[in-house]
Design a protein around this motif. Structure first.
Motif, PDB file in Angstrom:
ATOM      1  N   ASP A   1     -14.665  -1.059  -0.244  1.00  0.00           N
ATOM      2  CA  ASP A   1     -14.548  -2.530   0.384  1.00  0.00           C
ATOM      3  C   ASP A   1     -13.583  -3.392  -0.547  1.00  0.00           C
ATOM      4  OD1 ASP A   1     -16.548  -1.630   2.118  1.00  0.00           O
ATOM      5  OD2 ASP A   1     -18.343  -2.428   0.984  1.00  0.00           O
ATOM      6  N   ARG A   2     -13.247  -2.902  -1.698  1.00  0.00           N
ATOM      7  CA  ARG A   2     -12.313  -3.906  -2.583  1.00  0.00           C
ATOM      8  C   ARG A   2     -10.857  -3.741  -2.217  1.00  0.00           C
ATOM      9  NH1 ARG A   2     -12.776  -2.379  -8.482  1.00  0.00           N
ATOM     10  NH2 ARG A   2     -11.566  -4.289  -8.662  1.00  0.00           N
ATOM     11  N   LEU A   3     -10.556  -2.663  -1.137  1.00  0.00           N
ATOM     12  CA  LEU A   3      -9.254  -2.197  -0.923  1.00  0.00           C
ATOM     13  C   LEU A   3      -8.780  -2.910   0.597  1.00  0.00           C
ATOM     14  CD1 LEU A   3      -9.216   1.199  -2.232  1.00  0.00           C
ATOM     15  CD2 LEU A   3      -8.835  -0.868  -3.269  1.00  0.00           C
ATOM     16  N   ARG A   4      -7.601  -2.967   0.603  1.00  0.00           N
ATOM     17  CA  ARG A   4      -7.088  -3.439   2.065  1.00  0.00           C
ATOM     18  C   ARG A   4      -6.445  -2.122   2.782  1.00  0.00           C
ATOM     19  NH1 ARG A   4      -2.267  -5.839   2.316  1.00  0.00           N
ATOM     20  NH2 ARG A   4      -1.712  -5.277   0.094  1.00  0.00           N
ATOM     21  N   CYS A   5      -6.534  -0.996   2.417  1.00  0.00           N
ATOM     22  CA  CYS A   5      -6.620   0.170   3.201  1.00  0.00           C
ATOM     23  C   CYS A   5      -7.846   1.159   2.795  1.00  0.00           C
ATOM     24  CB  CYS A   5      -5.108   0.983   2.668  1.00  0.00           C
ATOM     25  SG  CYS A   5      -5.081   1.493   1.348  1.00  0.00           S
ATOM     26  N   GLU A   6      -7.602   2.215   3.892  1.00  0.00           N
ATOM     27  CA  GLU A   6      -8.723   3.269   3.728  1.00  0.00           C
ATOM     28  C   GLU A   6      -8.590   4.049   2.347  1.00  0.00           C
ATOM     29  OE1 GLU A   6     -11.572   3.656   5.481  1.00  0.00           O
ATOM     30  OE2 GLU A   6     -10.897   1.732   6.398  1.00  0.00           O
ATOM     31  N   PRO A   7      -9.627   4.669   1.772  1.00  0.00           N
ATOM     32  CA  PRO A   7      -9.609   5.423   0.449  1.00  0.00           C
ATOM     33  C   PRO A   7      -8.417   6.654   0.685  1.00  0.00           C
ATOM     34  CG  PRO A   7     -11.971   4.986   0.992  1.00  0.00           C
ATOM     35  CD  PRO A   7     -10.965   4.557   2.275  1.00  0.00           C
TER      36      PRO A   7
END
Length: 202
Positions: A148-154
């Motif tokens: 949830d902290r990222l702008r892309c998927e893991p």
């Protein structure tokens, strides 16, 4: 009375095989594939004849040593031992440190093998593909708790991290000045971390 030195107890077969493979890999990294069975025996601390009770030929042993370098099990074990409760940055720095050690050893091995390495590329292709997939999944698992902290998927973050690590560790690109794990992770996270005013990455 002078005591007679006791000969060390022989290793169990699996341990003896592993010791021969590990010693051979170290020698190949240092000297290339044209190492002698005498050198291997000395490095492993065994009689030269012991080699041929485990391997049919020296080439079989060298091939097993080279294949062991592509075995993902040790790398995956280290990645899975990373503390999953640590902050994201700490987890990823630890992952990069592990990947850099492994990547540098592979580069050294391919350089030591030279033409022999190119000839064996097809033989190890399946190993490399499987290795890459397993490593990718292990890194994704490290990133998922903070998705949830990222702008892309893991999965995308893991791919970027691997590419940055390889590119910043390859001797052809960085010579003797590779990026540190902390710098690699900082570069990655400053590019994909959510920031005010920026929506999700397409």
């Amino acid at each position: 009375m002078t005591s007679i030195p006791q000969r060390a107890a022989p290793l169990p077969p699996d341990e003896r095989r592993a010791a021969l493979i590990a010693s051979t890999l170290s020698l190949v990294l240092a000297h290339g594939p044209d190492v002698s069975t005498r050198q291997i025996a000395q490095a492993a601390g065994v009689a030269e004849g012991t080699i041929f009770r485990v391997f049919t030929t020296k080439d079989e042993l060298v091939n097993a040593a080279v294949s062991s370098a592509f075995d993902p099990a040790p790398l995956l074990a280290e990645l899975r031992d990373i503390d999953g409760t640590a902050p994201l940055e700490v987890r990823l720095v630890a992952a990069v440190e592990i990947m850099q050690r492994h990547t540098k050893r592979i580069f050294r091995l391919m350089n030591a093998l030279g033409a022999a390495g190119a000839a064996g590329a097809e033989r190890t292709h399946r190993q490399r593909v499987e290795h890459a997939e397993l490593t990718h999944r292990a890194i994704v698992d490290l990133i998922v708790p903070d998705r949830d902290r990222l702008r892309c998927e893991p999965a995308g973050a893991a791919q970027r991290l691997k590419l940055l690590t390889i590119a910043s560790s390859h001797p052809a690109f960085v010579e003797n000045d590779p990026m540190s794990p902390a710098d690699i992770v900082s570069l990655l996270l400053d590019g994909i971390r959510r920031r005010p005013g920026l929506g999700p990455q397409p």
